[in-house]
Design a protein around this motif. Structure first.
Motif, PDB file in Angstrom:
ATOM      1  N   LYS A   6      57.148  43.551  36.041  1.00 49.94           N
ATOM      2  CA  LYS A   6      57.146  42.264  35.101  1.00 49.94           C
ATOM      3  C   LYS A   6      56.150  41.321  35.804  1.00 49.94           C
ATOM      4  CE  LYS A   6      61.104  42.769  32.165  1.00 49.94           C
ATOM      5  NZ  LYS A   6      62.198  42.095  31.404  1.00 49.94           N
ATOM      6  N   GLN A   7      55.160  41.524  36.735  1.00 47.90           N
ATOM      7  CA  GLN A   7      54.423  40.892  37.643  1.00 47.90           C
ATOM      8  C   GLN A   7      52.897  41.192  37.534  1.00 47.90           C
ATOM      9  OE1 GLN A   7      55.490  38.649  40.022  1.00 47.90           O
ATOM     10  NE2 GLN A   7      57.550  38.659  39.194  1.00 47.90           N
ATOM     11  N   ARG A   8      52.118  40.141  37.820  1.00 49.62           N
ATOM     12  CA  ARG A   8      50.771  40.250  37.807  1.00 49.62           C
ATOM     13  C   ARG A   8      50.255  39.865  39.241  1.00 49.62           C
ATOM     14  NH1 ARG A   8      48.111  36.489  33.484  1.00 49.62           N
ATOM     15  NH2 ARG A   8      49.785  35.205  34.246  1.00 49.62           N
ATOM     16  N   VAL A   9      49.338  40.932  39.734  1.00 45.49           N
ATOM     17  CA  VAL A   9      48.851  40.497  41.180  1.00 45.49           C
ATOM     18  C   VAL A   9      47.250  40.555  40.884  1.00 45.49           C
ATOM     19  CG1 VAL A   9      48.476  41.592  43.282  1.00 45.49           C
ATOM     20  CG2 VAL A   9      50.565  41.939  42.114  1.00 45.49           C
ATOM     21  N   SER A  10      46.734  39.603  41.574  1.00 46.36           N
ATOM     22  CA  SER A  10      45.095  39.405  41.757  1.00 46.36           C
ATOM     23  C   SER A  10      44.942  39.907  43.205  1.00 46.36           C
ATOM     24  CB  SER A  10      44.627  38.013  41.531  1.00 46.36           C
ATOM     25  OG  SER A  10      45.130  37.551  39.933  1.00 46.36           O
ATOM     26  N   ILE A  11      44.184  40.630  43.520  1.00 40.43           N
ATOM     27  CA  ILE A  11      43.736  41.166  44.908  1.00 40.43           C
ATOM     28  C   ILE A  11      42.296  40.703  45.174  1.00 40.43           C
ATOM     29  CG2 ILE A  11      43.521  43.181  46.413  1.00 40.43           C
ATOM     30  CD1 ILE A  11      45.683  44.474  44.734  1.00 40.43           C
ATOM     31  N   TYR A  12      41.913  40.107  46.301  1.00 40.98           N
ATOM     32  CA  TYR A  12      40.583  39.957  46.678  1.00 40.98           C
ATOM     33  C   TYR A  12      40.648  40.498  48.196  1.00 40.98           C
ATOM     34  CZ  TYR A  12      36.518  37.055  48.484  1.00 40.98           C
ATOM     35  OH  TYR A  12      35.427  36.767  48.873  1.00 40.98           O
ATOM     36  N   THR A  13      39.331  41.176  48.570  1.00 38.69           N
ATOM     37  CA  THR A  13      39.051  41.661  49.767  1.00 38.69           C
ATOM     38  C   THR A  13      37.687  41.110  50.117  1.00 38.69           C
ATOM     39  OG1 THR A  13      37.970  43.423  48.591  1.00 38.69           O
ATOM     40  CG2 THR A  13      40.123  44.030  49.150  1.00 38.69           C
ATOM     41  N   PRO A  14      37.641  40.069  51.243  1.00 40.55           N
ATOM     42  CA  PRO A  14      36.594  39.521  51.626  1.00 40.55           C
ATOM     43  C   PRO A  14      35.707  40.600  52.440  1.00 40.55           C
ATOM     44  CG  PRO A  14      38.381  38.522  52.834  1.00 40.55           C
ATOM     45  CD  PRO A  14      39.214  39.490  51.700  1.00 40.55           C
ATOM     46  N   GLU A  15      34.627  40.360  52.639  1.00 36.34           N
ATOM     47  CA  GLU A  15      33.662  41.083  53.275  1.00 36.34           C
ATOM     48  C   GLU A  15      33.985  41.080  54.615  1.00 36.34           C
ATOM     49  OE1 GLU A  15      28.674  41.871  53.868  1.00 36.34           O
ATOM     50  OE2 GLU A  15      29.634  40.231  52.754  1.00 36.34           O
ATOM     51  N   TYR A  16      33.780  41.983  55.492  1.00 35.04           N
ATOM     52  CA  TYR A  16      34.157  41.991  56.888  1.00 35.04           C
ATOM     53  C   TYR A  16      32.980  41.281  57.721  1.00 35.04           C
ATOM     54  CZ  TYR A  16      35.442  44.089  61.474  1.00 35.04           C
ATOM     55  OH  TYR A  16      35.562  44.161  62.817  1.00 35.04           O
ATOM     56  N   GLY A  17      33.810  40.282  58.384  1.00 33.38           N
ATOM     57  CA  GLY A  17      32.753  39.496  59.238  1.00 33.38           C
ATOM     58  C   GLY A  17      32.219  38.144  58.416  1.00 33.38           C
ATOM     59  N   ASN A  18      32.866  37.991  57.310  1.00 37.27           N
ATOM     60  CA  ASN A  18      32.397  36.849  56.446  1.00 37.27           C
ATOM     61  C   ASN A  18      33.629  35.794  56.683  1.00 37.27           C
ATOM     62  OD1 ASN A  18      31.524  34.729  54.559  1.00 37.27           O
ATOM     63  ND2 ASN A  18      31.042  36.094  53.120  1.00 37.27           N
ATOM     64  N   MET A  19      33.641  35.115  57.720  1.00 38.40           N
ATOM     65  CA  MET A  19      34.713  34.031  57.977  1.00 38.40           C
ATOM     66  C   MET A  19      34.888  32.953  56.846  1.00 38.40           C
ATOM     67  SD  MET A  19      37.177  33.346  59.885  1.00 38.40           S
ATOM     68  CE  MET A  19      36.805  34.510  61.250  1.00 38.40           C
ATOM     69  N   HIS A  20      34.014  32.416  56.496  1.00 38.25           N
ATOM     70  CA  HIS A  20      34.017  31.262  55.288  1.00 38.25           C
ATOM     71  C   HIS A  20      34.746  31.804  54.126  1.00 38.25           C
ATOM     72  CE1 HIS A  20      31.218  27.536  56.334  1.00 38.25           C
ATOM     73  NE2 HIS A  20      32.063  27.908  57.196  1.00 38.25           N
ATOM     74  N   ALA A  21      34.413  33.237  53.610  1.00 36.16           N
ATOM     75  CA  ALA A  21      35.023  33.711  52.631  1.00 36.16           C
ATOM     76  C   ALA A  21      36.415  33.732  52.828  1.00 36.16           C
ATOM     77  CB  ALA A  21      34.260  34.892  52.183  1.00 36.16           C
ATOM     78  N   LEU A  22      36.548  34.151  53.979  1.00 35.17           N
ATOM     79  CA  LEU A  22      38.169  34.561  54.294  1.00 35.17           C
ATOM     80  C   LEU A  22      39.029  33.327  54.507  1.00 35.17           C
ATOM     81  CD1 LEU A  22      40.333  36.465  55.300  1.00 35.17           C
ATOM     82  CD2 LEU A  22      39.664  36.226  57.696  1.00 35.17           C
TER      83      LEU A  22
END
Length: 769
Positions: free
Chosen positions: A99-115
């Motif tokens: 009974k849960q919802r999960v949103s997953i985001y994977t930033p690009e390796y080396g993109n510090m601002h996105a992380l």
């Protein structure tokens, strides 16, 4: 006898209510129940029906980690789960059994601002380690930045551990756990090699305790699930940005302001409520990546509220000074006649016996002398500041000429290596390294110019009897920029009042809304790349107003390049990101704080800038932009205070050498080069590097020799010093727009440190050979 009388102290003393044992137990249980209910309410406010999904950021700490296989296991671990993928690169997984919802985001390796932007609003962070090395240099660098910014709840996963031979598994497990314990002692890692392991990881993520982060707990914020941009016409540079996403933490009013990191503050036009596209009750729509848009019959849009211009917060961040404020009216005829009468009077001064003509000029009998002197100083203020800057630059150039070295590049070197270097940047770095080394060896010492009088060169400086106890008015001789800032009468009370304001109405947390942001630059969409997170924060009251912010920072140990005061740096303060030129000063308890010309290492330093107001606590990350556009982490810390009255003083030390010594008196030379300068600085106290104190008695000759008296006999190898001080203010260089750095493809801390150490050693040898 005082029968019947009660002592006043006993009568006015408050009666303390004492509880018995049963009442104390009941009170403790009620407190525990209240805290437990708060934790459960906060946990149920994520992932459930009517709440925003549990947002998870997956960070691979080693470049060899296959993040796509881990994400595939998380998608397919439950057959009944619904998986959707939007254009922003966010994967939504709805798990009916939890009974849960999960949103997953994977930033690009080396993109510090996105992380960094994604972790600002993340509920959990899933760190993936490699069986071969665990964490590489860039992974460790990412953890350094995230821990300084504020890290949410963390989970660790390892893939491929069960596929290794049993003999190697024990050693690999110990090595991985050792790397984790360095930063997160007590945390365990979990293997992700099967669908059962992935399902267990999702269960741990949805049931773990959330870690509070102050910057986002008191401010509404949302992560963009859909972005649209509309221009009124093709020639317009400003348009309306429509950002759709789940609102989190607090209510959002349409009349308040919002902030986009790296772009500044904006007003809203309206807020729409749309149907949640990722509900738990929706049927499975196929594999991830297929069309997830709803049809027109399914979707609907409701306008929640529109901005009211009379109630909307203003974007005015600077105070508009009145140029006529403080101006005098035209004098009347009576005032002119009285001034002429006073001007004809002769001034007679009473001075002690034996006072010289120069000493008598320092004795002021009337306020007219002070007024005329202040008028002359104010008229020459601009010219003196330009002269000071020119002479300081000339002094620095003369110092550099003494130790200048020429580095000749061999013609046989690889041309590709030369293309990656900037010769001007190398020269500037060598110059700053020399200045920093000279500053360490001779702190604050400046040579007196021979072509210009010292009283003109140091006209804005003053001498202090005691740096700690001598008074200094914080409102004295303020620059024009101080008329543009805002100052709070009681900042702590203002913070307490703003934090306790309960926002009524507007959009509620958990709703899927669309925010219409007005007057967003067209450059935003030109620089936007799908897959990079866009975060929108709601501002509290007064947070758009410019003031003087003081950051308490410490230089990172792996960054060895010198950072000069008033050098342009990039600040990540809480949810903000901007550039400014800070002024460094010592972190002391006194009313005056000494300026640091360079950012010192291994000690806490205060950095002062003009920036929008923010309520502490707030984390601070300081970056330096290289000539290639990359951002290097320079220092980390936190917001200390918002106080324009903090006095930062620049110390200048004039040095001289004893020429002749006769017990407690000595003839000093090379501090000044004319008689008038000695008479001008005669009241300032002298000190020596070996702890002696004294004063100037009289000048000798006309070429700068002077007779000085000290509290003890000087040594021939001692140096006589004179300390002069002036107040320093930061420059108005605040810029809310920060360009995103390029993606880091190769990163190695060991290589960077080795090259810098070798360069510094060679420079030191050339300087002092």
């Amino acid at each position: 006898m005082s029968i019947g009388k009660v002592n006043v102290k006993v009568l006015t003393k408050k009666k303390k209510s004492s509880l018995n044992r049963a009442d104390r137990r009941h009170q403790a249980s009620q407190i525990r129940k209240t805290k437990r209910d708060e934790v459960l309410a906060k946990k149920r406010g994520r992932g459930g029906q009517g709440a925003p999904p549990h947002f998870v950021v997956i960070l691979k700490l080693h470049k060899d980690v296959d993040i796509s296989s881990v994400l595939s296991l998380l998608k397919t671990c439950d057959e009944e789960a619904t998986v959707n993928l939007n254009e922003q690169g966010i994967c939504h997984i709805s798990i009916p059994r939890f009974k849960q919802r999960v949103s997953i985001y994977t930033p690009e390796y080396g993109n510090m601002h996105a992380l960094l932007d994604a972790v600002k609003v993340a509920d959990s962070l899933l760190c993936l380690l490699s069986t071969d090395g665990g964490i590489d240099d860039f992974g460790d660098y990412c953890l350094t930045c995230l821990c300084a910014q504020g890290i949410p709840a963390v989970n660790f996963g390892v893939q491929g551990l069960k596929l290794m031979p049993h003999k190697k598994q024990s050693d690999v497990k110990k090595s991985i756990q050792k790397r984790i314990d360095k930063r997160f002692p007590g945390d365990k890692y979990h293997s992700i090699d099967s669908t059962q392991d992935a399902l267990l990881m999702l269960r741990l993520i949805t049931n773990q305790k959330l870690r509070p982060i102050f910057n986002r707990e008191y401010r509404p914020h949302l992560l963009a699930e859909d972005i649209q941009f509309e221009l009124p016409n093709e020639e317009s540079e400003l348009g309306t940005l429509k950002v759709s996403g789940y609102l989190r933490c607090q209510n959002l009013s349409v009349n308040s302001l919002v902030h986009i990191p790296g772009w500044g503050d904006f007003q809203m036009l309206q807020i729409d409520a749309a149907k949640d596209p990722y509900t738990q009750n929706q049927k499975t729509r196929g594999i991830a990546g297929q069309d997830t848009e709803m049809s027109e019959s399914e979707g609907y849009v409701t306008v929640l509220d529109k901005a009211n211009p009379s109630q909307q917060e203003s974007l005015e961040s600077e105070n508009v000074p009145d140029p006529m404020e403080g101006e005098q009216t035209w004098p009347t005829d009576e005032e002119l006649a009285e001034a002429d009468k006073n001007a004809k009077k002769k001034v007679v001064k009473k001075v002690p016996k034996g006072t010289s003509e120069y000493q008598a000029s320092w004795i002021v009998d009337s306020d007219d002398d002070n007024d005329s002197q202040l008028d002359e100083e104010s008229d020459e203020d601009d010219d003196e500041m330009q002269g000071v800057d020119e002479v300081e630059s000339a002094d620095n150039e003369s110092d550099n000429e003494e130790f200048e070295t020429l580095t000749v590049t061999e013609a046989d070197e690889d041309a590709q290596y030369d293309e990656t270097m900037d010769l001007d940047e190398e020269k500037n770095m060598l110059k700053k390294i020399k200045e920093e080394r000279l500053h360490v060896m001779f702190p604050d010492e400046v040579d007196t110019p021979m072509e210009r009088t010292a009283r003109e060169r140091f006209s804005r400086y003053r001498g202090l009897k005691s740096f700690r106890t001598s008074p200094w008015d914080p409102k004295e001789n303020l620059p024009l920029d101080y008329a543009r800032i805002f100052q709070f009468a009681n900042f702590r009370q203002t913070k307490k009042r703003v934090m306790n304001i309960e926002s009524d109405g507007g959009a509620l947390p958990g709703w899927y809304i669309t925010v219409h942001i007005a007057n967003v630059p067209k450059e935003f969409m030109e620089s936007y790349k799908p897959g990079n997170p866009v975060v929108v924060f709601g501002l509290l009251k007064h947070e758009q107003k410019i003031s003087v912010l003081n950051f308490m920072i410490k230089k990172n140990s792996f960054y060895t390049k010198p950072i000069k005061s008033k050098e342009r740096l990039i600040f990540h303060v809480g949810y903000r990101r901007f550039t400014a030129c800070p002024v460094f000063s010592q972190h002391t308890n006194g009313s005056k704080h000494k300026l640091d010309r360079f950012l010192p290492a291994d000690t806490v330093t205060m950095a002062t800038v003009y920036a929008p107001t923010m309520f502490p606590p707030a984390s601070v990350l300081v970056f330096k932009e290289t000539y290639s556009g990359e951002h290097e982490l320079v220092a980390t810390g936190s917001l200390h205070s918002v106080n324009p009255n903090r006095i930062v003083t620049k110390r200048t030390v004039l040095s001289g050498l004893p020429f002749k010594i006769n017990k407690r008196s000595a003839v000093v030379r090379f501090m000044f080069f004319n008689r008038e300068d000695i008479d001008w600085f005669k009241p300032v106290e002298l000190r020596t590097k070996w702890g002696k104190r004294g004063h100037i008695k009289e000048p000798l000759g006309t070429h700068g020799h002077m007779k000085c008296v000290f509290d003890g006999q000087l040594k021939s190898q001692d140096t006589v010093l004179m300390n002069l001080y002036k107040r320093v203010f930061p420059k108005w260089t605040y810029n809310p727009h920060v360009n995103a750095p390029p993606v880091i493809n190769e990163f190695s801390l060991d290589t960077m440190e080795t090259e810098e150490d070798e360069e510094e050693e060679g420079t030191a040898y050339q300087m002092f050979e």
